[in-house]
Design a protein around this motif. Structure first.
Motif, PDB file in Angstrom:
ATOM      1  N   TYR A  85       0.796  -1.126  -0.162  1.00  0.00           N
ATOM      2  CA  TYR A  85      -0.055  -0.068  -0.007  1.00  0.00           C
ATOM      3  C   TYR A  85       0.897   1.083  -0.061  1.00  0.00           C
ATOM      4  N   ARG A 146      -8.185   4.797  -0.230  1.00  0.00           N
ATOM      5  CA  ARG A 146      -7.468   4.348  -1.602  1.00  0.00           C
ATOM      6  C   ARG A 146      -6.148   5.033  -1.781  1.00  0.00           C
ATOM      7  N   ARG A 185     -11.759   0.595 -12.988  1.00  0.00           N
ATOM      8  CA  ARG A 185     -11.523  -0.607 -12.259  1.00  0.00           C
ATOM      9  C   ARG A 185     -12.846  -1.110 -11.778  1.00  0.00           C
ATOM     10  N   GLY A 210      -9.566   6.563  -8.587  1.00  0.00           N
ATOM     11  CA  GLY A 210      -9.932   5.938  -7.323  1.00  0.00           C
ATOM     12  C   GLY A 210     -11.143   6.637  -7.028  1.00  0.00           C
TER      13      GLY A 210
END
Length: 225
Positions: A85, A146, A185, A210
């Protein structure tokens, strides 16, 4: 003459400073960043943040895995530099820190302080601070923001600080973060109730940066397994 300080020194011994650990405190305290960012960084360098490794050392029963990636054991170096991350956030930031090779967090930070400009260094401290905040969200709220959102929070906080404390300086963003390019996505999940045979699904579509795009959910017909 008795003093608590003398008794403490008799028990734990005298403190010996090791310059090889971290020797850029003056540069750190002079950074033009919020005071809480400096305090956080001091805690990280002293390794007194409540990571799972430190909690286990203090005999706290916790899951040792990192709450962000759920793969490796969590310590200061992993949380802020080597976690998957964290790597994504650093890549989005555009700061030249991903190629720093180090085994400890103080060593990594000293390498960054050598390679970065003063403005980049201030931004880096903001990213470190908000990475820890993202980690705390994963622990206490079970919700990990995110990576682009974590970067935007750090950049916005630094811009707000500049606005308040450097009114005569440039108000343009320190870095223009490159937004990920590509297709939206899709994230999906399903559920099943054995007693009723009902199956459900949920789908969320997000933009490459995102942000939310669309969602849907419903039941799956004819599920007999």
């Amino acid at each position: 003459m008795y003093s608590v300080k003398d008794a403490y020194r008799q028990i734990v011994g005298d403190f010996v400073h090791n310059p090889a650990t971290f020797d850029k405190w003056i540069t750190l305290w002079k950074l033009k960043v919020p005071a809480k960012w400096k305090t956080f960084l001091w805690r990280a360098l002293c390794d007194i943040l409540p990571t799972t490794n430190n909690l286990i050392i203090r005999r706290v029963e916790v899951d040792p895995t990192c709450p962000m990636c759920d793969i490796s054991h969590e310590h200061v170096m992993h949380t802020h530099t080597t976690c998957d991350y964290s790597k994504i956030v650093w890549n989005i930031s555009g700061l030249p820190v991903t190629n720093i090779v180090a085994t400890t967090f103080p060593e990594w930070l000293m390498g960054a302080m050598i390679n970065l400009t003063e403005e980049q260094l201030a931004m880096m401290v903001g990213v470190l601070y908000h990475l820890w905040n993202a980690r705390n969200d994963a622990v206490w709220r079970r919700a990990l923001p995110r990576p682009p959102a974590t970067w935007r929070r750090a950049a916005a906080a630094k811009a707000a600080y500049n606005e308040a404390h450097c009114p005569g300086g440039s108000r343009t963003p320190l870095l223009a973060a490159p937004l990920p390019q590509g297709r939206p996505r899709c994230f999906f999940d399903g559920g099943y109730r054995p007693h009723s045979g009902d199956a459900t699904y949920g789908i969320v579509l997000v933009h490459p940066d995102g942000s939310f795009k669309a969602e849907t959910n419903g039941k799956l017909p004819g599920c007999f397994y």
